[in-house]
Design a protein around this motif. Structure first.
Motif, PDB file in Angstrom:
ATOM      1  N   GLY A  65       0.389  -1.219  -0.319  1.00  0.00           N
ATOM      2  CA  GLY A  65      -0.071  -0.641   0.142  1.00  0.00           C
ATOM      3  C   GLY A  65       1.040   1.353   0.004  1.00  0.00           C
ATOM      4  N   ASP A  66       1.881   0.987   0.391  1.00  0.00           N
ATOM      5  CA  ASP A  66       2.809   1.967   0.178  1.00  0.00           C
ATOM      6  C   ASP A  66       3.711   2.868  -0.921  1.00  0.00           C
ATOM      7  OD1 ASP A  66       2.124   2.609   3.451  1.00  0.00           O
ATOM      8  OD2 ASP A  66       4.432   1.331   3.207  1.00  0.00           O
ATOM      9  N   VAL A  67       3.133   2.169  -2.081  1.00  0.00           N
ATOM     10  CA  VAL A  67       3.326   2.298  -3.240  1.00  0.00           C
ATOM     11  C   VAL A  67       3.241   3.423  -3.909  1.00  0.00           C
ATOM     12  CG1 VAL A  67       1.687   1.516  -4.847  1.00  0.00           C
ATOM     13  CG2 VAL A  67       5.084   0.554  -5.660  1.00  0.00           C
ATOM     14  N   ASP A  68       3.931   4.248  -4.105  1.00  0.00           N
ATOM     15  CA  ASP A  68       4.153   5.386  -4.560  1.00  0.00           C
ATOM     16  C   ASP A  68       4.279   6.014  -5.860  1.00  0.00           C
ATOM     17  OD1 ASP A  68       3.086   8.303  -4.509  1.00  0.00           O
ATOM     18  OD2 ASP A  68       5.054   8.772  -4.000  1.00  0.00           O
ATOM     19  N   ILE A  69       3.465   5.743  -7.196  1.00  0.00           N
ATOM     20  CA  ILE A  69       3.740   5.676  -8.660  1.00  0.00           C
ATOM     21  C   ILE A  69       2.779   7.164  -8.920  1.00  0.00           C
ATOM     22  CG2 ILE A  69       3.520   4.358 -11.059  1.00  0.00           C
ATOM     23  CD1 ILE A  69       4.156   1.858  -8.983  1.00  0.00           C
ATOM     24  N   SER A  70       3.620   7.492 -10.021  1.00  0.00           N
ATOM     25  CA  SER A  70       3.755   8.941 -10.380  1.00  0.00           C
ATOM     26  C   SER A  70       3.535   9.342 -11.987  1.00  0.00           C
ATOM     27  CB  SER A  70       4.308  10.168 -10.253  1.00  0.00           C
ATOM     28  OG  SER A  70       4.963  10.020  -9.864  1.00  0.00           O
ATOM     29  N   VAL A  71       3.820   7.487 -12.391  1.00  0.00           N
ATOM     30  CA  VAL A  71       4.231   6.879 -13.821  1.00  0.00           C
ATOM     31  C   VAL A  71       3.356   5.759 -14.413  1.00  0.00           C
ATOM     32  CG1 VAL A  71       6.298   8.217 -14.533  1.00  0.00           C
ATOM     33  CG2 VAL A  71       6.065   5.987 -13.750  1.00  0.00           C
ATOM     34  N   ALA A  72       3.231   5.349 -15.180  1.00  0.00           N
ATOM     35  CA  ALA A  72       2.227   4.311 -15.469  1.00  0.00           C
ATOM     36  C   ALA A  72       3.338   3.204 -14.867  1.00  0.00           C
ATOM     37  CB  ALA A  72       2.801   4.321 -17.712  1.00  0.00           C
ATOM     38  N   VAL A  73       1.793   1.907 -14.327  1.00  0.00           N
ATOM     39  CA  VAL A  73       2.947   1.116 -13.849  1.00  0.00           C
ATOM     40  C   VAL A  73       4.868   0.147 -14.045  1.00  0.00           C
ATOM     41  CG1 VAL A  73       2.318  -1.443 -12.965  1.00  0.00           C
ATOM     42  CG2 VAL A  73       0.941   0.530 -12.484  1.00  0.00           C
ATOM     43  N   SER A  74       4.069   0.076 -15.890  1.00  0.00           N
ATOM     44  CA  SER A  74       5.135  -0.054 -16.962  1.00  0.00           C
ATOM     45  C   SER A  74       6.005  -0.048 -16.569  1.00  0.00           C
ATOM     46  CB  SER A  74       4.384  -0.533 -18.601  1.00  0.00           C
ATOM     47  OG  SER A  74       3.594   0.862 -18.679  1.00  0.00           O
ATOM     48  N   SER A  75       6.080   1.602 -17.274  1.00  0.00           N
ATOM     49  CA  SER A  75       6.809   2.902 -17.033  1.00  0.00           C
ATOM     50  C   SER A  75       7.534   2.339 -15.490  1.00  0.00           C
ATOM     51  CB  SER A  75       7.040   4.341 -16.935  1.00  0.00           C
ATOM     52  OG  SER A  75       6.020   4.137 -17.821  1.00  0.00           O
ATOM     53  N   TYR A  76       7.466   2.964 -14.608  1.00  0.00           N
ATOM     54  CA  TYR A  76       7.588   2.441 -13.149  1.00  0.00           C
ATOM     55  C   TYR A  76       8.457   1.173 -13.145  1.00  0.00           C
ATOM     56  CZ  TYR A  76       7.697   1.536  -8.154  1.00  0.00           C
ATOM     57  OH  TYR A  76       8.350   1.044  -6.879  1.00  0.00           O
ATOM     58  N   LEU A  77       8.046  -0.043 -13.691  1.00  0.00           N
ATOM     59  CA  LEU A  77       8.288  -1.253 -13.774  1.00  0.00           C
ATOM     60  C   LEU A  77      10.226  -1.236 -15.013  1.00  0.00           C
ATOM     61  CD1 LEU A  77       5.372  -3.890 -12.981  1.00  0.00           C
ATOM     62  CD2 LEU A  77       6.627  -3.302 -11.332  1.00  0.00           C
ATOM     63  N   TYR A  78      10.152  -0.939 -15.735  1.00  0.00           N
ATOM     64  CA  TYR A  78      10.771  -0.772 -16.334  1.00  0.00           C
ATOM     65  C   TYR A  78      12.353   0.175 -15.636  1.00  0.00           C
ATOM     66  CZ  TYR A  78       8.817  -3.106 -20.948  1.00  0.00           C
ATOM     67  OH  TYR A  78       7.896  -4.105 -22.077  1.00  0.00           O
ATOM     68  N   SER A  79      11.851   0.593 -15.449  1.00  0.00           N
ATOM     69  CA  SER A  79      12.789   2.200 -14.801  1.00  0.00           C
ATOM     70  C   SER A  79      13.083   0.964 -13.841  1.00  0.00           C
ATOM     71  CB  SER A  79      12.340   3.383 -14.585  1.00  0.00           C
ATOM     72  OG  SER A  79      11.740   4.421 -15.557  1.00  0.00           O
ATOM     73  N   ALA A  80      12.879   0.230 -12.486  1.00  0.00           N
ATOM     74  CA  ALA A  80      13.498  -0.557 -11.719  1.00  0.00           C
ATOM     75  C   ALA A  80      14.022  -1.149 -12.078  1.00  0.00           C
ATOM     76  CB  ALA A  80      12.243  -0.856 -10.623  1.00  0.00           C
ATOM     77  N   VAL A  81      13.593  -2.119 -13.531  1.00  0.00           N
ATOM     78  CA  VAL A  81      14.823  -3.511 -14.120  1.00  0.00           C
ATOM     79  C   VAL A  81      16.064  -2.255 -14.207  1.00  0.00           C
ATOM     80  CG1 VAL A  81      14.849  -4.757 -15.672  1.00  0.00           C
ATOM     81  CG2 VAL A  81      13.144  -4.663 -13.820  1.00  0.00           C
ATOM     82  N   ARG A  82      15.932  -1.283 -15.159  1.00  0.00           N
ATOM     83  CA  ARG A  82      16.823  -0.676 -15.591  1.00  0.00           C
ATOM     84  C   ARG A  82      17.754  -0.729 -15.255  1.00  0.00           C
ATOM     85  NH1 ARG A  82      14.462   1.597 -19.104  1.00  0.00           N
ATOM     86  NH2 ARG A  82      13.831   3.505 -18.199  1.00  0.00           N
ATOM     87  N   TYR A  83      17.384   0.639 -14.089  1.00  0.00           N
ATOM     88  CA  TYR A  83      17.838   0.492 -12.970  1.00  0.00           C
ATOM     89  C   TYR A  83      19.110  -0.383 -11.803  1.00  0.00           C
ATOM     90  CZ  TYR A  83      19.261   2.519  -7.722  1.00  0.00           C
ATOM     91  OH  TYR A  83      20.389   2.494  -6.866  1.00  0.00           O
ATOM     92  N   LYS A  84      18.625  -1.264 -11.741  1.00  0.00           N
ATOM     93  CA  LYS A  84      19.299  -2.412 -10.958  1.00  0.00           C
ATOM     94  C   LYS A  84      19.877  -3.357 -12.656  1.00  0.00           C
ATOM     95  CE  LYS A  84      16.087  -4.002  -7.051  1.00  0.00           C
ATOM     96  NZ  LYS A  84      17.395  -4.050  -6.282  1.00  0.00           N
TER      97      LYS A  84
END
Length: 195
Positions: A65-84
């Motif tokens: 419930g604390d997840v804070d996403i201001s972009v599309a879910v897909s963008s958030y996940l792609y960015s997180a994977v790219r960062y990792k």
């Protein structure tokens, strides 16, 4: 859950933030393979790609419930994977550079004095970490490793049970081991080069 399949990412995200794990599962099923393929293209290593994508989803799930996403879910996940992925590459490159420079140094010639110095530094670092253990744990660990007392002898000396001694030593090793992972690889490299 079947009624959720056609839902938008944002609707699924809202449900997930409200505690609906079926919504998380649908987001996972929608994006896992795409994220895996994306990570694989960069890393060229299937296992590392799987690990990274799993880390991203575990982090996402843990935020709940604390997840804070201001972009599309897909963008958030792609960015997180790219960062990792880039973080993994960076750490791997730094680790390899250290090992390469150490190997170059070691192949440059006689370094028996250097070996003694490295051993002294590693021992000093280990001693410092041992001193940072909680008092009772440190006392038990030192009696075991330095005084070479058996579990029974330590238990008798400190008026505690064998089980407590075993637990304290096990906990000390769990705390110390991660701190010396890099030292172990250096020691092994020295060992194989010198002998």
């Amino acid at each position: 859950m079947k009624g959720n399949i056609g839902m938008s990412d944002n609707d699924l995200l809202t449900l997930f933030k409200e505690g609906d794990h079926a919504a998380f599962k649908l987001i996972y099923e929608r994006y896992w393979q795409l994220l895996y393929i994306s990570a694989c293209k960069i890393l060229k290593d299937e296992d590392e790609a799987k690990d990274i994508v799993q880390e991203v989803f575990v982090s996402f799930l843990n935020k709940g419930g604390d997840v804070d996403i201001s972009v599309a879910v897909s963008s958030y996940l792609y960015s997180a994977v790219r960062y990792k992925v880039f973080d993994f590459i960076s750490r791997k490159k730094v680790r390899q550079n250290h090992l390469d420079s150490l190997e170059d140094y070691m192949s440059a010639g006689d370094f028996s004095t250097d070996r003694a110095l490295i051993e002294k530094e590693i021992n000093a670092e280990m001693e410092k970490e041992i001193q940072n253990l909680p008092q009772k744990m440190k006392e038990v660990f030192e009696l075991s490793r330095k005084a070479e007392l058996s579990h029974r002898e330590i238990a008798d000396a400190l008026n505690i049970s064998d089980k407590t001694v075993k637990k304290q030593i096990s906990n000390a090793l769990k705390l110390l081991k991660p701190k010396f992972t890099n030292y172990y690889s250096i020691v092994l490299m020295l060992f194989f080069k010198l002998f």
